[in-house]
Design an enzyme around this catalytic site. Sequence first.
Site, PDB file in Angstrom:
ATOM      1  N   PRO A  87      40.372 -36.477 -28.222  1.00  0.00           N
ATOM      2  CA  PRO A  87      41.375 -35.688 -27.498  1.00  0.00           C
ATOM      3  C   PRO A  87      42.753 -36.252 -27.823  1.00  0.00           C
ATOM      4  O   PRO A  87      42.958 -37.465 -27.747  1.00  0.00           O
ATOM      5  CB  PRO A  87      41.028 -35.939 -26.025  1.00  0.00           C
ATOM      6  CG  PRO A  87      40.330 -37.261 -26.007  1.00  0.00           C
ATOM      7  CD  PRO A  87      39.643 -37.394 -27.339  1.00  0.00           C
ATOM      8  N   MET A  88      43.679 -35.382 -28.211  1.00  0.00           N
ATOM      9  CA  MET A  88      45.044 -35.859 -28.494  1.00  0.00           C
ATOM     10  C   MET A  88      46.060 -34.866 -27.942  1.00  0.00           C
ATOM     11  O   MET A  88      46.110 -33.705 -28.388  1.00  0.00           O
ATOM     12  CB  MET A  88      45.247 -36.054 -30.003  1.00  0.00           C
ATOM     13  CG  MET A  88      44.534 -37.288 -30.541  1.00  0.00           C
ATOM     14  SD  MET A  88      44.928 -37.614 -32.262  1.00  0.00           S
ATOM     15  CE  MET A  88      43.900 -36.415 -33.087  1.00  0.00           C
ATOM     16  N   ALA A  89      46.843 -35.344 -26.978  1.00  0.00           N
ATOM     17  CA  ALA A  89      47.873 -34.496 -26.376  1.00  0.00           C
ATOM     18  C   ALA A  89      48.850 -34.073 -27.468  1.00  0.00           C
ATOM     19  O   ALA A  89      49.249 -34.875 -28.309  1.00  0.00           O
ATOM     20  CB  ALA A  89      48.596 -35.275 -25.279  1.00  0.00           C
ATOM     21  N   CYS A 119      44.995 -42.998 -20.396  1.00  0.00           N
ATOM     22  CA  CYS A 119      46.360 -42.674 -20.823  1.00  0.00           C
ATOM     23  C   CYS A 119      47.335 -43.770 -20.377  1.00  0.00           C
ATOM     24  O   CYS A 119      47.419 -44.090 -19.198  1.00  0.00           O
ATOM     25  CB  CYS A 119      46.797 -41.325 -20.265  1.00  0.00           C
ATOM     26  SG  CYS A 119      48.457 -40.899 -20.831  1.00  0.00           S
ATOM     27  N   LYS A 142      36.701 -41.435 -20.409  1.00  0.00           N
ATOM     28  CA  LYS A 142      37.304 -42.133 -21.555  1.00  0.00           C
ATOM     29  C   LYS A 142      38.257 -43.202 -21.023  1.00  0.00           C
ATOM     30  O   LYS A 142      39.106 -42.916 -20.186  1.00  0.00           O
ATOM     31  CB  LYS A 142      38.033 -41.145 -22.451  1.00  0.00           C
ATOM     32  CG  LYS A 142      38.598 -41.784 -23.717  1.00  0.00           C
ATOM     33  CD  LYS A 142      38.917 -40.715 -24.766  1.00  0.00           C
ATOM     34  CE  LYS A 142      39.506 -41.292 -26.027  1.00  0.00           C
ATOM     35  NZ  LYS A 142      40.908 -41.697 -25.859  1.00  0.00           N
ATOM     36  N   GLY A 147      38.867 -45.718 -31.926  1.00  0.00           N
ATOM     37  CA  GLY A 147      39.951 -46.610 -32.330  1.00  0.00           C
ATOM     38  C   GLY A 147      39.821 -47.086 -33.760  1.00  0.00           C
ATOM     39  O   GLY A 147      38.855 -47.775 -34.107  1.00  0.00           O
ATOM     40  N   ASP A 148      40.778 -46.678 -34.596  1.00  0.00           N
ATOM     41  CA  ASP A 148      40.918 -47.182 -35.964  1.00  0.00           C
ATOM     42  C   ASP A 148      39.764 -46.789 -36.883  1.00  0.00           C
ATOM     43  O   ASP A 148      39.494 -47.494 -37.863  1.00  0.00           O
ATOM     44  CB  ASP A 148      41.066 -48.718 -35.964  1.00  0.00           C
ATOM     45  CG  ASP A 148      42.244 -49.189 -35.114  1.00  0.00           C
ATOM     46  OD1 ASP A 148      43.102 -48.353 -34.794  1.00  0.00           O
ATOM     47  OD2 ASP A 148      42.280 -50.389 -34.769  1.00  0.00           O
ATOM     48  N   GLY A 192      40.595 -39.957 -34.262  1.00  0.00           N
ATOM     49  CA  GLY A 192      41.812 -39.310 -33.783  1.00  0.00           C
ATOM     50  C   GLY A 192      42.834 -39.164 -34.883  1.00  0.00           C
ATOM     51  O   GLY A 192      42.827 -38.188 -35.650  1.00  0.00           O
TER      52      GLY A 192
HETATM   53  C1  LIG Z   1      49.157 -38.193 -30.338  1.00  0.00           C
HETATM   54  C2  LIG Z   1      48.020 -38.754 -29.531  1.00  0.00           C
HETATM   55  C3  LIG Z   1      47.668 -38.152 -28.342  1.00  0.00           C
HETATM   56  C4  LIG Z   1      46.597 -38.652 -27.573  1.00  0.00           C
HETATM   57  N1  LIG Z   1      46.234 -37.993 -26.431  1.00  0.00           N
HETATM   58  C5  LIG Z   1      45.124 -38.393 -25.761  1.00  0.00           C
HETATM   59  C6  LIG Z   1      44.628 -37.635 -24.660  1.00  0.00           C
HETATM   60  O1  LIG Z   1      45.174 -36.586 -24.286  1.00  0.00           O
HETATM   61  N2  LIG Z   1      43.523 -38.124 -24.017  1.00  0.00           N
HETATM   62  C7  LIG Z   1      42.885 -39.268 -24.414  1.00  0.00           C
HETATM   63  O2  LIG Z   1      41.901 -39.661 -23.797  1.00  0.00           O
HETATM   64  N3  LIG Z   1      43.309 -39.976 -25.472  1.00  0.00           N
HETATM   65  C8  LIG Z   1      44.401 -39.554 -26.151  1.00  0.00           C
HETATM   66  N4  LIG Z   1      44.788 -40.252 -27.273  1.00  0.00           N
HETATM   67  C9  LIG Z   1      43.991 -41.402 -27.738  1.00  0.00           C
HETATM   68  C10 LIG Z   1      42.949 -40.976 -28.780  1.00  0.00           C
HETATM   69  O3  LIG Z   1      41.998 -40.102 -28.210  1.00  0.00           O
HETATM   70  C11 LIG Z   1      42.216 -42.187 -29.390  1.00  0.00           C
HETATM   71  O4  LIG Z   1      41.475 -42.855 -28.400  1.00  0.00           O
HETATM   72  C12 LIG Z   1      43.200 -43.171 -30.039  1.00  0.00           C
HETATM   73  O5  LIG Z   1      44.171 -42.500 -30.811  1.00  0.00           O
HETATM   74  C13 LIG Z   1      42.470 -44.191 -30.924  1.00  0.00           C
HETATM   75  O6  LIG Z   1      41.767 -43.548 -31.937  1.00  0.00           O
HETATM   76  P1  LIG Z   1      42.323 -43.400 -33.489  1.00  0.00           P
HETATM   77  O7  LIG Z   1      42.629 -44.786 -33.962  1.00  0.00           O
HETATM   78  O8  LIG Z   1      41.173 -42.748 -34.187  1.00  0.00           O
HETATM   79  O9  LIG Z   1      43.547 -42.557 -33.420  1.00  0.00           O
HETATM   80  C14 LIG Z   1      45.881 -39.781 -28.011  1.00  0.00           C
HETATM   81  C15 LIG Z   1      46.245 -40.397 -29.222  1.00  0.00           C
HETATM   82  C16 LIG Z   1      47.295 -39.897 -29.983  1.00  0.00           C
HETATM   83  C17 LIG Z   1      47.636 -40.561 -31.291  1.00  0.00           C
END
Ligand SMILES: Cc1cc2nc3c(=O)[nH]c(=O)nc-3n(C[C@H](O)[C@H](O)[C@H](O)COP(=O)(O)O)c2cc1C
Length: 357
Positions: A28-30, A112, A151, A213-214, A236
Site C-alpha cells: 500500500p502506498m499513499a 504510518c 501492517k 522493506g527493501d 513497494g
Molecule cells: C510513497 C509511499 C507511500 C506509502 N504509503 C503507505 C500506506 O498508505 N500504508 C502503509 O501501510 N504503508 C505505506 N508505505 C510503506 C510501504 O507500504 C512499505 O512498507 C515501505 O515502502 C517499505 O517497502 P519498500 O522498501 O518495498 O518500499 C508507503 C511507502 C511509500 C514509499
Amino acid sequence: MPTPMVAALCSPWRIGRVEIPTRLVLAPMAGVSVQAFRRQGRRYGAGLVCSEMVSCAGLHHGNERTLGYLRIARDEHPLAVQIFGSEPTVMAEAARMVEAAGADLVDINFGCPVRKVTKTGAGATLLDEPERASRIVAAVAEAVEVPVTVKMRRGLENGSRSCLEVGPRLVEAGAAGLTLHPRSARQMYTGTADHLLTAELVERVEVPVIASGDITSRAKAQAVLATTGAAAVMVGRGAQGNPWALREIVDGDDRQPSREEVVAELVLFIRETARELGERRASGFLKKFYGWYLGRGRFPKPFKQELVMLGSTEEVERLLIAAAPGALPLLERLEDELPVADEVLLDELPISLYGGG
Ligand SMILES: Cc1cc2nc3c(=O)[nH]c(=O)nc-3n(C[C@H](O)[C@H](O)[C@H](O)COP(=O)(O)O)c2cc1C
C-alpha cells in the site's frame, strides 16, 4: 541440519480463507496505489494488492474523495483495503464499508510515521499503545466476515522491538495476518529494513507474516523468505514505474522492457488514472510517475522534464507515442485484454465520483 523448505514465490498461500496465488504482495502506498497501479500489479504477478491507507474518519463523514478509495475493479482481486484511525467504533464502521465495497481483506495501518496521522493517535503511534491497538483490531475483526490483517513498523524509536510484543497481542485480538516493515517510525525510509526482526516475529505468531522493506529483486525476495520464514514478501518502491520488477521477482523473467513496452504501459496507466481520478486531479498526480517510468536509463532526462511541463494528459500521451510509435499496437493489445470501464466501476458509489471527485 536439513535446509528448511522455502516456498516458491509463485506458489499459493492463504490468509484466513482468502487464497492468494503468489507470495508477492504489492505494497500500500499513499499517492501511488490507485486502481490502475493495483490492476497492473496483478497482471505482473502480485498475488495480493493493497489500496493506500484510507481515513476511517473520512469514510465516517461520507467524504467523497475518501469514498472514491473504495472503488474496486473486477480484475484486482484479491485486494486488501487499508484503513487508519484511532477509535475502535469508527474503525469498525469503516471496516464494514470496506467489506461492503467488495474488499477481500481489511488491513489496519499501525505503521504510518507521518506526523499528520500520528498526531491524531493513528498509524505507528498505536505501537506504543498496545491496549488501544488490540481494542481496534478486536472491534474490526468483530465487525466483518473477511479476514483482518495489520501492517506495522518495528516501533516508534530506532532500535525499538515493540512489534514483537504488540504483534502477538494483535493476533490474539483477531488479526489473521501481520505485515512487518522493520524500520522505526523515526527512521521514515532511511537506513535499512532489519529483517532479523521479521524472523523473530514469525517465531512468535501462528498467522502468516508478510515481510516488507527493501525487496527489489528475486534474489532478495528469496533470501528474505528463506531467512525469516515469512509467508510472503511485499514490494513497494521497487514497483514504482516498474511492474517488470514484479515479473522478475515472481517468475525470474529478467528481460528489460523495450521503450515501446514502457510507453504502452505508461499510456495505459495514464488513461486508466484519468478515468479514475478525473483529468484535473490525474494530471498532477501522474507527474511523479513519468520519472519513475522513463528513468532507469530508458529515456533521456530532458524528455521527462518536457512531459512534466505539459498541461494535459492528452498532450503527454501524444509526446510519448511520438517518441515510440511502435507502442501503439502493444497498447491496443493491452486495452483489449482489460475488462471494459463500465464493468470495472462499483455501482453503489455516488454517481458524482465517476467524474473524479
Ligand atoms: C510513497 C509511499 C507511500 C506509502 N504509503 C503507505 C500506506 O498508505 N500504508 C502503509 O501501510 N504503508 C505505506 N508505505 C510503506 C510501504 O507500504 C512499505 O512498507 C515501505 O515502502 C517499505 O517497502 P519498500 O522498501 O518495498 O518500499 C508507503 C511507502 C511509500 C514509499
